[in-house]
Write a protein that holds these residues in place. Structure first.
Motif, mmCIF file in Angstrom:
data_model
loop_
_atom_site.group_PDB
_atom_site.id
_atom_site.type_symbol
_atom_site.label_atom_id
_atom_site.label_comp_id
_atom_site.label_asym_id
_atom_site.label_seq_id
_atom_site.Cartn_x
_atom_site.Cartn_y
_atom_site.Cartn_z
ATOM 1 N N ASP A 70 38.849 38.418 34.812
ATOM 2 C CA ASP A 70 37.565 37.791 35.126
ATOM 3 C C ASP A 70 37.748 36.967 36.393
ATOM 4 O O ASP A 70 37.865 35.741 36.342
ATOM 5 C CB ASP A 70 37.114 36.909 33.958
ATOM 6 C CG ASP A 70 35.679 36.420 34.142
ATOM 7 O OD1 ASP A 70 34.992 36.959 35.034
ATOM 8 O OD2 ASP A 70 35.256 35.503 33.424
ATOM 9 N N PRO A 72 37.486 34.820 39.843
ATOM 10 C CA PRO A 72 36.494 33.883 40.388
ATOM 11 C C PRO A 72 35.850 34.455 41.635
ATOM 12 O O PRO A 72 36.361 35.397 42.259
ATOM 13 C CB PRO A 72 37.320 32.631 40.693
ATOM 14 C CG PRO A 72 38.710 33.136 40.891
ATOM 15 C CD PRO A 72 38.864 34.320 39.983
ATOM 16 N N VAL A 73 34.734 33.861 42.028
ATOM 17 C CA VAL A 73 33.977 34.391 43.156
ATOM 18 C C VAL A 73 34.773 34.277 44.454
ATOM 19 O O VAL A 73 34.642 35.118 45.339
ATOM 20 C CB VAL A 73 32.623 33.660 43.259
ATOM 21 C CG1 VAL A 73 32.817 32.181 43.532
ATOM 22 C CG2 VAL A 73 31.756 34.292 44.342
ATOM 23 N N ALA A 94 33.039 44.041 40.036
ATOM 24 C CA ALA A 94 32.975 42.585 39.923
ATOM 25 C C ALA A 94 31.839 42.154 39.001
ATOM 26 O O ALA A 94 30.728 42.693 39.065
ATOM 27 C CB ALA A 94 32.790 41.964 41.308
ATOM 28 N N LEU A 96 29.980 38.663 38.137
ATOM 29 C CA LEU A 96 29.829 37.272 38.539
ATOM 30 C C LEU A 96 28.552 36.701 37.942
ATOM 31 O O LEU A 96 27.655 37.434 37.502
ATOM 32 C CB LEU A 96 29.788 37.155 40.069
ATOM 33 C CG LEU A 96 30.998 37.692 40.843
ATOM 34 C CD1 LEU A 96 30.753 37.580 42.337
ATOM 35 C CD2 LEU A 96 32.271 36.958 40.448
ATOM 36 N N GLU A 100 26.528 32.855 41.617
ATOM 37 C CA GLU A 100 27.660 33.273 42.450
ATOM 38 C C GLU A 100 27.303 34.492 43.294
ATOM 39 O O GLU A 100 27.715 34.596 44.459
ATOM 40 C CB GLU A 100 28.868 33.570 41.562
ATOM 41 C CG GLU A 100 29.440 32.336 40.882
ATOM 42 C CD GLU A 100 30.570 32.675 39.927
ATOM 43 O OE1 GLU A 100 31.396 31.776 39.636
ATOM 44 O OE2 GLU A 100 30.632 33.831 39.442
ATOM 45 N N TRP A 101 26.535 35.426 42.722
ATOM 46 C CA TRP A 101 26.053 36.561 43.530
ATOM 47 C C TRP A 101 25.184 36.079 44.673
ATOM 48 O O TRP A 101 25.268 36.598 45.797
ATOM 49 C CB TRP A 101 25.262 37.524 42.645
ATOM 50 C CG TRP A 101 26.075 38.449 41.803
ATOM 51 C CD1 TRP A 101 26.061 38.549 40.450
ATOM 52 C CD2 TRP A 101 27.032 39.418 42.255
ATOM 53 N NE1 TRP A 101 26.944 39.512 40.029
ATOM 54 C CE2 TRP A 101 27.553 40.071 41.111
ATOM 55 C CE3 TRP A 101 27.500 39.798 43.506
ATOM 56 C CZ2 TRP A 101 28.512 41.068 41.194
ATOM 57 C CZ3 TRP A 101 28.459 40.805 43.587
ATOM 58 C CH2 TRP A 101 28.943 41.412 42.446
#
Length: 566
Positions: A70, A72-73, A94, A96, A100-101
């Motif tokens: 998982d 992180p961004v 991914a 997110l 975050e997107w």
């Protein structure tokens, strides 16, 4: 007090060699992706430094491995800023948060955003962000050299200059009528206000008009030709839209929604010709859907250097099974299957460590050990061995559910395979006091992945063997029926009279007999059935025996001799 010094060990590793740099890059990425190290500027800068020392193929493999974690961004952004192959690998998988997107999408390149536009699982806020950047991604930039640009008066100070407004220029009929006089004007003259307003209106009118493909593009394409480079990446096709196929890798089987199967990937590794391999192209474009592809390698005549592949693609015929049907009882969605694969990955490492240390104690490889502890270590190793087999079965089941099973097209002889299986199961047969009779199948050959075939046959025989009573004899029979090879095993007395539904739901009985499958008889038989279906065969429940049918290898196959496994 306990502490985790994994990060310190990775940072202290020697990265002066190519192997050390690749290992450090993989380990540091894994620590950050699993939350065992912070995604701060120091570690991200370390990854950027290592990135220059790691080949693109390795970085792409690491990016695909993030599907099991998982990340992180910040880590996703670092991989998305890499080469197109690496960026596409991480952006396809991914997961997110919506906010975050929203932060990541404006920072992506047009290529990265084009990868995200093919996904259908993004949150609404990410879809809106992609739509808002559509005009930016699809507009043409000014490619004129700097010497051809209008020269501004140097006497105008930078503080008094008005900010520039960049407006895409779309020629219209009126603009074409004025094109001839415009060429005679000086480049330093300003546009008239009316002309500027007209261009803005023309741009807005073209932006709001829905795209209507012409008749040639609206119909599905029936065939096309393609060429790859030496890395197996498709660089040219003779059909449109090219973006749906350009960048597809022949060396990677089943790693994305658009990709080839193991036939093409195996042929690429051997630099051999291939035919009737499968290609899946995602999306609803005229090229979307299933294909059958064939290709031949191309070499430079003077030096013999491998240049790539040239090939052709066609739509599958009606009688060809382009997409194998999934089992009807699939109830785990892709997200659940990926979560199960992560759990299996987390279980495998400590279990292997326990098995390794128990073996060290049992064999006294670290020094003398009392007999009592050696016996306990042997018992632990025996139990952990069964647990490792159960973990492998869970991993296989999760891959089947997630359509992520990587199968290699090959030809395997059944005689040596059955001998290995009988040798591996001999201790279980001795404990159960059962006789296992294996025939001589010298002429039987199966066209499928060797590891998967061995898993199917060994799991079937082991399951029936564990249910046999002392004194019973299990007969294994091999025969050919049409274009399939049948491997049959007699039912033990405990299974006689039970239909397939009863056998497939024996998990609830919690059979603690010696050698019984750790996950239950029903799970083992369902795994055998589903894996056989992935190989193009099936599991049949006959009154007196259970039979696995697998594709038979034709003796006329060109590669049959070179790919036989002894």
């Amino acid at each position: 007090m306990r502490f985790d010094d994994s990060l310190k060990t990775v940072l202290a590793a020697d990265v002066s060699t190519s192997f050390g740099a690749r290992a450090a890059f993989r380990q540091l990425t894994d620590l950050i992706a699993r939350g065992r190290a912070p995604a701060d500027d120091l570690l991200l800068d370390r990854l950027r430094t290592l990135r220059a020392l790691v080949p693109a193929a390795t970085r792409s493999s690491v990016a695909r491995g993030l599907a099991l974690a998982d990340p992180p961004v910040a880590l996703v952004a670092l991989f998305a800023d890499d080469e197109p192959e690496v960026a596409a690998a991480v952006l396809r998988i991914a997961q997110l948060a919506p906010e975050e997107w929203e932060l990541l999408i404006p920072r992506l390149s047009p290529m990265g955003r084009s990868v995200l536009r093919q996904r259908r699982d993004l949150p609404p806020i990410a879809t809106r962000s992609l739509e808002s950047l559509g005009s930016t991604d699809f507009s043409l930039s000014d490619q004129r050299p700097r010497s051809a640009l209008p020269v501004q008066d140097e006497r105008v100070s930078a503080a008094t200059r008005a900010p520039e407004l960049v407006i895409p220029i779309i020629p219209s009929s009126a603009a074409r009528d004025r094109e001839q006089p415009a060429q005679a004007t000086n480049a330093s003259e300003r546009f008239e206000i009316a002309d500027l307003v007209h261009r803005i209106e023309e741009f807005q009118r073209g932006r709001n008009t829905p795209f209507a493909p012409n008749e040639a593009e609206a119909a599905q394409v029936a065939s096309f030709r393609f060429e790859t480079d030496a890395d197996g990446i498709i660089r040219w096709i003779d059909s449109a839209p090219r973006g749906a196929v350009i960048g597809t890798h022949l060396a990677h089987a089943g790693v994305a929604r658009t990709g080839v199967d193991g036939v093409a990937a195996g042929a690429f590794r051997k630099r051999a010709a291939f035919a009737d391999a499968r290609l899946v192209i995602a999306g609803n474009s005229p090229l979307g859907g299933d294909w059958r592809i064939a290709g031949v390698p191309v070499f430079e005549q003077s030096s013999g250097r491998f240049l790539g592949y040239r090939g052709s693609a066609r739509r599958p015929r009606i009688e060809e099974d382009a997409v194998r049907a999934r089992p009807a009882e699939v109830t785990i969605d892709r997200r659940g299957a990926e979560g199960l694969r992560r759990l299996v990955h987390e279980l495998r490492t400590p279990t292997n460590a326990i098995a390794g240390f128990s073996e060290l104690i049992e064999r006294q490889m670290l020094g003398p050990v009392p007999e009592t502890y050696r016996e306990r270590a042997a018992a632990i190793r025996s139990q952990v061995s069964g647990l490792i087999g159960a973990i492998e079965d869970l991993d296989m089941a999760a891959r089947i559910e997630a359509a992520a099973l990587d199968l290699r097209a090959d030809v395997i002889a059944l005689a040596p395979l059955l001998s290995r299986v009988a040798e591996d199961l001999a201790p279980l047969a001795t404990r159960r006091e059962v006789t296992l009779l294996v025939p001589d199948a010298a002429d039987a050959r199966v066209a499928a992945d060797p590891i998967a075939v061995e898993r199917v046959i060994s799991r079937l025989i082991a399951t029936l063997l564990s249910a046999s009573a002392p004194g019973e004899a299990l007969q294994v029979a091999v025969g050919s029926v049409g274009e399939t090879v049948h491997v049959s095993v007699d039912r033990p007395a405990a299974f006689v009279g039970r239909d397939d539904a009863a056998l497939l739901h024996l998990d609830e009985q919690n059979d603690d007999a010696d050698g019984a499958p750790l996950l239950g008889v029903g799970f083992a038989l369902r795994l055998v059935r589903n894996l056989a279906a992935e190989l193009g065969g099936q599991l049949s429940f006959e009154p007196a025996r259970l039979t696995v049918a697998l594709p038979q290898a034709s003796v006329s196959r060109k590669d049959a001799v070179s790919t036989l496994i002894p």
